[in-house]
Design a protein around this motif. Structure first.
Motif, PDB file in Angstrom:
ATOM      1  N   GLY A   8       0.843  -1.208   0.000  1.00 42.32           N
ATOM      2  CA  GLY A   8       0.000   0.000   0.000  1.00 42.32           C
ATOM      3  C   GLY A   8       0.870   1.246   0.000  1.00 42.32           C
ATOM      4  N   ASN A   9       0.627   2.116  -0.970  1.00 49.50           N
ATOM      5  CA  ASN A   9       1.330   3.401  -1.045  1.00 49.50           C
ATOM      6  C   ASN A   9       0.366   4.468  -0.530  1.00 49.50           C
ATOM      7  OD1 ASN A   9       2.649   5.739  -1.738  1.00 49.50           O
ATOM      8  ND2 ASN A   9       2.353   5.511  -3.951  1.00 49.50           N
ATOM      9  N   TRP A  10       0.632   4.945   0.679  1.00 52.75           N
ATOM     10  CA  TRP A  10      -0.314   5.888   1.301  1.00 52.75           C
ATOM     11  C   TRP A  10      -0.108   7.323   0.795  1.00 52.75           C
ATOM     12  CZ3 TRP A  10      -0.502   4.238   7.235  1.00 52.75           C
ATOM     13  CH2 TRP A  10      -0.943   2.919   7.313  1.00 52.75           C
ATOM     14  N   LYS A  11       0.890   7.507  -0.051  1.00 52.14           N
ATOM     15  CA  LYS A  11       1.169   8.833  -0.648  1.00 52.14           C
ATOM     16  C   LYS A  11       1.196   9.912   0.445  1.00 52.14           C
ATOM     17  CE  LYS A  11      -0.993   7.292  -4.888  1.00 52.14           C
ATOM     18  NZ  LYS A  11      -1.319   7.640  -6.238  1.00 52.14           N
ATOM     19  N   MET A  12       0.697  11.126   0.149  1.00 47.83           N
ATOM     20  CA  MET A  12       0.716  12.187   1.164  1.00 47.83           C
ATOM     21  C   MET A  12      -0.650  12.259   1.854  1.00 47.83           C
ATOM     22  SD  MET A  12       2.161  16.083   0.841  1.00 47.83           S
ATOM     23  CE  MET A  12       0.643  16.853   0.316  1.00 47.83           C
ATOM     24  N   GLY A  94      11.202   5.639  -7.746  1.00 48.68           N
ATOM     25  CA  GLY A  94      10.829   5.988  -9.117  1.00 48.68           C
ATOM     26  C   GLY A  94       9.345   5.969  -9.379  1.00 48.68           C
ATOM     27  N   HIS A  95       8.535   6.195  -8.352  1.00 49.03           N
ATOM     28  CA  HIS A  95       7.085   6.280  -8.577  1.00 49.03           C
ATOM     29  C   HIS A  95       6.818   7.370  -9.617  1.00 49.03           C
ATOM     30  CE1 HIS A  95       2.825   7.038  -7.874  1.00 49.03           C
ATOM     31  NE2 HIS A  95       2.778   5.827  -7.336  1.00 49.03           N
ATOM     32  N   SER A  96       5.805   7.168 -10.431  1.00 50.57           N
ATOM     33  CA  SER A  96       5.560   8.126 -11.534  1.00 50.57           C
ATOM     34  C   SER A  96       5.272   9.532 -11.005  1.00 50.57           C
ATOM     35  CB  SER A  96       4.412   7.651 -12.414  1.00 50.57           C
ATOM     36  OG  SER A  96       3.209   7.682 -11.692  1.00 50.57           O
ATOM     37  N   TYR A 166       4.874  -2.428 -12.294  1.00 50.73           N
ATOM     38  CA  TYR A 166       4.445  -1.804 -13.553  1.00 50.73           C
ATOM     39  C   TYR A 166       3.217  -0.955 -13.247  1.00 50.73           C
ATOM     40  CZ  TYR A 166       2.049  -1.056 -17.937  1.00 50.73           C
ATOM     41  OH  TYR A 166       1.388  -0.451 -18.970  1.00 50.73           O
ATOM     42  N   GLU A 167       3.378   0.345 -13.412  1.00 54.25           N
ATOM     43  CA  GLU A 167       2.286   1.258 -13.122  1.00 54.25           C
ATOM     44  C   GLU A 167       2.068   2.195 -14.307  1.00 54.25           C
ATOM     45  OE1 GLU A 167       1.651   1.553  -8.608  1.00 54.25           O
ATOM     46  OE2 GLU A 167       2.952   3.182  -9.205  1.00 54.25           O
ATOM     47  N   PRO A 168       1.144   1.836 -15.212  1.00 58.45           N
ATOM     48  CA  PRO A 168       0.872   2.747 -16.331  1.00 58.45           C
ATOM     49  C   PRO A 168       0.367   4.069 -15.754  1.00 58.45           C
ATOM     50  CG  PRO A 168      -0.744   0.935 -16.251  1.00 58.45           C
ATOM     51  CD  PRO A 168       0.258   0.656 -15.193  1.00 58.45           C
ATOM     52  N   TRP A 170      -1.341   6.419 -16.856  1.00 58.51           N
ATOM     53  CA  TRP A 170      -2.739   6.734 -17.160  1.00 58.51           C
ATOM     54  C   TRP A 170      -3.730   5.963 -16.280  1.00 58.51           C
ATOM     55  CZ3 TRP A 170      -4.891   2.160 -18.924  1.00 58.51           C
ATOM     56  CH2 TRP A 170      -3.993   1.214 -19.451  1.00 58.51           C
ATOM     57  N   ALA A 171      -3.235   5.010 -15.512  1.00 58.45           N
ATOM     58  CA  ALA A 171      -4.137   4.226 -14.662  1.00 58.45           C
ATOM     59  C   ALA A 171      -4.011   4.599 -13.183  1.00 58.45           C
ATOM     60  CB  ALA A 171      -3.851   2.740 -14.849  1.00 58.45           C
ATOM     61  N   ILE A 172      -3.072   5.504 -12.860  1.00 58.45           N
ATOM     62  CA  ILE A 172      -2.843   5.803 -11.442  1.00 58.45           C
ATOM     63  C   ILE A 172      -3.789   6.890 -10.962  1.00 58.45           C
ATOM     64  CG2 ILE A 172      -1.163   6.636  -9.754  1.00 58.45           C
ATOM     65  CD1 ILE A 172       0.974   5.289 -11.331  1.00 58.45           C
ATOM     66  N   GLY A 173      -4.612   6.530 -10.000  1.00 62.15           N
ATOM     67  CA  GLY A 173      -5.537   7.483  -9.389  1.00 62.15           C
ATOM     68  C   GLY A 173      -6.623   7.967 -10.337  1.00 62.15           C
ATOM     69  N   THR A 174      -6.785   7.311 -11.480  1.00 66.69           N
ATOM     70  CA  THR A 174      -7.752   7.786 -12.476  1.00 66.69           C
ATOM     71  C   THR A 174      -9.019   6.931 -12.485  1.00 66.69           C
ATOM     72  OG1 THR A 174      -6.765   6.317 -14.105  1.00 66.69           O
ATOM     73  CG2 THR A 174      -5.934   8.589 -14.054  1.00 66.69           C
ATOM     74  N   TYR A 210       1.549  -5.178 -10.264  1.00 66.20           N
ATOM     75  CA  TYR A 210       0.791  -4.237 -11.093  1.00 66.20           C
ATOM     76  C   TYR A 210       0.242  -3.133 -10.188  1.00 66.20           C
ATOM     77  CZ  TYR A 210      -2.804  -1.872 -13.561  1.00 66.20           C
ATOM     78  OH  TYR A 210      -3.550  -0.850 -14.092  1.00 66.20           O
ATOM     79  N   GLY A 211       0.280  -1.905 -10.673  1.00 69.72           N
ATOM     80  CA  GLY A 211      -0.323  -0.795  -9.925  1.00 69.72           C
ATOM     81  C   GLY A 211      -1.070   0.133 -10.862  1.00 69.72           C
ATOM     82  N   GLY A 212      -2.224   0.593 -10.409  1.00 68.41           N
ATOM     83  CA  GLY A 212      -3.028   1.526 -11.208  1.00 68.41           C
ATOM     84  C   GLY A 212      -4.481   1.212 -10.979  1.00 68.41           C
ATOM     85  N   SER A 213      -5.077   1.930 -10.014  1.00 66.82           N
ATOM     86  CA  SER A 213      -6.510   1.776  -9.708  1.00 66.82           C
ATOM     87  C   SER A 213      -6.908   0.332  -9.393  1.00 66.82           C
ATOM     88  CB  SER A 213      -7.370   2.349 -10.837  1.00 66.82           C
ATOM     89  OG  SER A 213      -7.108   3.740 -10.985  1.00 66.82           O
ATOM     90  N   VAL A 214      -6.026  -0.377  -8.655  1.00 66.49           N
ATOM     91  CA  VAL A 214      -6.416  -1.726  -8.197  1.00 66.49           C
ATOM     92  C   VAL A 214      -7.415  -1.562  -7.052  1.00 66.49           C
ATOM     93  CG1 VAL A 214      -5.622  -3.891  -7.167  1.00 66.49           C
ATOM     94  CG2 VAL A 214      -4.189  -2.721  -8.854  1.00 66.49           C
ATOM     95  N   ALA A 231       0.376  -6.515  -6.146  1.00 66.83           N
ATOM     96  CA  ALA A 231      -0.129  -5.186  -6.521  1.00 66.83           C
ATOM     97  C   ALA A 231       0.482  -4.103  -5.650  1.00 66.83           C
ATOM     98  CB  ALA A 231      -1.649  -5.165  -6.379  1.00 66.83           C
ATOM     99  N   LEU A 232       0.696  -2.941  -6.270  1.00 64.63           N
ATOM    100  CA  LEU A 232       1.039  -1.727  -5.542  1.00 64.63           C
ATOM    101  C   LEU A 232      -0.226  -0.874  -5.605  1.00 64.63           C
ATOM    102  CD1 LEU A 232       3.063   0.080  -4.064  1.00 64.63           C
ATOM    103  CD2 LEU A 232       3.952   0.834  -6.270  1.00 64.63           C
ATOM    104  N   ILE A 233      -0.726  -0.538  -4.428  1.00 71.67           N
ATOM    105  CA  ILE A 233      -2.071   0.043  -4.348  1.00 71.67           C
ATOM    106  C   ILE A 233      -2.016   1.422  -3.719  1.00 71.67           C
ATOM    107  CG2 ILE A 233      -4.399  -0.389  -3.447  1.00 71.67           C
ATOM    108  CD1 ILE A 233      -3.114  -3.307  -2.868  1.00 71.67           C
ATOM    109  N   GLY A 234      -2.614   2.397  -4.377  1.00 71.23           N
ATOM    110  CA  GLY A 234      -2.686   3.745  -3.812  1.00 71.23           C
ATOM    111  C   GLY A 234      -3.994   3.929  -3.052  1.00 71.23           C
ATOM    112  N   GLY A 235      -4.983   4.518  -3.722  1.00 69.94           N
ATOM    113  CA  GLY A 235      -6.253   4.872  -3.082  1.00 69.94           C
ATOM    114  C   GLY A 235      -6.874   3.774  -2.222  1.00 69.94           C
ATOM    115  N   ALA A 236      -6.918   2.565  -2.757  1.00 65.85           N
ATOM    116  CA  ALA A 236      -7.605   1.490  -2.032  1.00 65.85           C
ATOM    117  C   ALA A 236      -6.798   0.982  -0.835  1.00 65.85           C
ATOM    118  CB  ALA A 236      -7.921   0.331  -2.986  1.00 65.85           C
TER     119      ALA A 236
HETATM  120  C1  PEP Z   1       0.052   4.183  -6.731  1.00 68.74           C
HETATM  121  O1  PEP Z   1       0.088   5.211  -6.100  1.00 68.74           O
HETATM  122  O2  PEP Z   1       1.084   3.527  -6.862  1.00 68.74           O
HETATM  123  C2  PEP Z   1      -1.226   3.749  -7.323  1.00 68.74           C
HETATM  124  C3  PEP Z   1      -1.244   2.691  -8.064  1.00 68.74           C
HETATM  125  O3  PEP Z   1      -2.334   4.514  -7.041  1.00 68.74           O
HETATM  126  P1  PEP Z   1      -3.890   4.101  -7.301  1.00 68.74           P
HETATM  127  O4  PEP Z   1      -4.057   2.698  -6.804  1.00 68.74           O
HETATM  128  O5  PEP Z   1      -4.668   5.095  -6.502  1.00 68.74           O
HETATM  129  O6  PEP Z   1      -4.115   4.209  -8.768  1.00 68.74           O
END
Ligand code: PEP
Length: 257
Positions: A8-12, A94-96, A166-168, A170-174, A210-214, A231-236
């Motif tokens: 889980g990537n809790w970001k800021m 190297g997060h996008s 792998y985090e496209p 266009w799929a991150i937080g979208t 895989y990461g991107g809106s999982v 998975a690398l997960i942001g929001g969830a």
């Molecule tokens: C991320 O921050 O690495 C990520 C994948 O975010 P989200 O799951 O919110 O798209």
């Protein structure tokens, strides 16, 4: 055998006191789960507090970035030794969002990966293309360049210790997720590229997340693909229930051999 990783990537998000509550919930929900390696990556200010909550549990602690020097006059930066000392075992590199907003380069990713390894942290190295690059048919080439830069001069034993994500972009937080087939194709390309840059055995052994809106709703169809090792997960990852549901999906989809 590749053990799946759910990170889980809790970001800021989350003050230290909010982070403690989230971490306590995650420990409670997942301490008896077998299988996937579990990691939470809170912001720097919450690392020590969350480290105490997860200590002795099966939840690992990760940072979202680090500096490549061991110490020095680098105002605002944090080193691998500092992270290690408060219980960190992983570092996202190297997060996008760091590439996009803070000028992170492939050379920086390489230096940070070396520093993390030297400090006994497991780097989670992120790669991925933008929508423009995908639409121009350049996704494979872009990821290949990122990997070449990240792995430059690393020995196979060092590459074996990396986790890739792998985090496209266009799929991150979208809310848009790569389809399982799109993700699997790119994961296979990443593995092929690592085989070319390093060797086949190393490529076969490394985990590629895989990461991107999982989310819980799409986790199983992604995680059951044999090339997707977690998975690398942001929001969830900011809610106990959704993070726990994704971790449980990883348990049900099993290990890769
Ligand atoms: C991320 O921050 O690495 C990520 C994948 O975010 P989200 O799951 O919110 O798209």
């Amino acid at each position: 055998m590749r053990i799946p990783v759910i990170a889980g990537n809790w970001k800021m998000y989350k003050t230290p006191s909010e982070a403690i509550i989230l971490a306590e919930g995650i420990v409670k929900a997942l301490s008896s789960l077998d299988g996937p390696e579990l990691v939470v990556c809170p912001p720097f200010t919450a690392l020590a507090a969350v480290g105490q909550v997860v200590a002795g549990s099966r939840i690992g602690l990760g940072a979202q970035d680090l500096h490549w020097a061991r110490e020095g006059a680098y105002t605002g930066e944090v080193s691998a030794d500092m992270l290690q000392d408060i219980g960190c075992r992983y570092a996202i590199i190297g997060h996008s969002e760091r590439r996009q907003y803070f000028g992170e380069t492939d050379e920086g990713v390489n230096k940070k990966s070396r520093a993390a390894l030297a400090g006994d942290l497991t780097p989670i190295v992120c790669v991925g293309e933008t929508l423009t690059e995908r639409e121009a048919g350049r996704a494979d080439a872009v990821v290949e360049i990122q990997l070449k830069g990240a792995l430059s001069g690393l020995a196979p034993e060092q590459v074996q210790r990396l986790i890739f994500a792998y985090e496209p972009v266009w799929a991150i937080g979208t809310g848009k997720t790569a389809t399982p087939s799109q993700a699997e194709e790119m994961h296979a390309h990443i593995r092929k590229t690592i085989a070319m840059l390093v060797d086949a055995e190393t490529a076969c052994g490394v985990r590629i997340l895989y990461g991107g809106s999982v989310k819980p709703e799409n986790a199983t169809e992604l995680l059951e693909r044999s090339e997707i090792d977690g998975a690398l997960i942001g929001g969830a990852s900011l809610q106990v229930d959704s993070f726990a549901a994704i971790a449980k999906a990883a348990q049900n989809t099993g290990f890769r051999v």
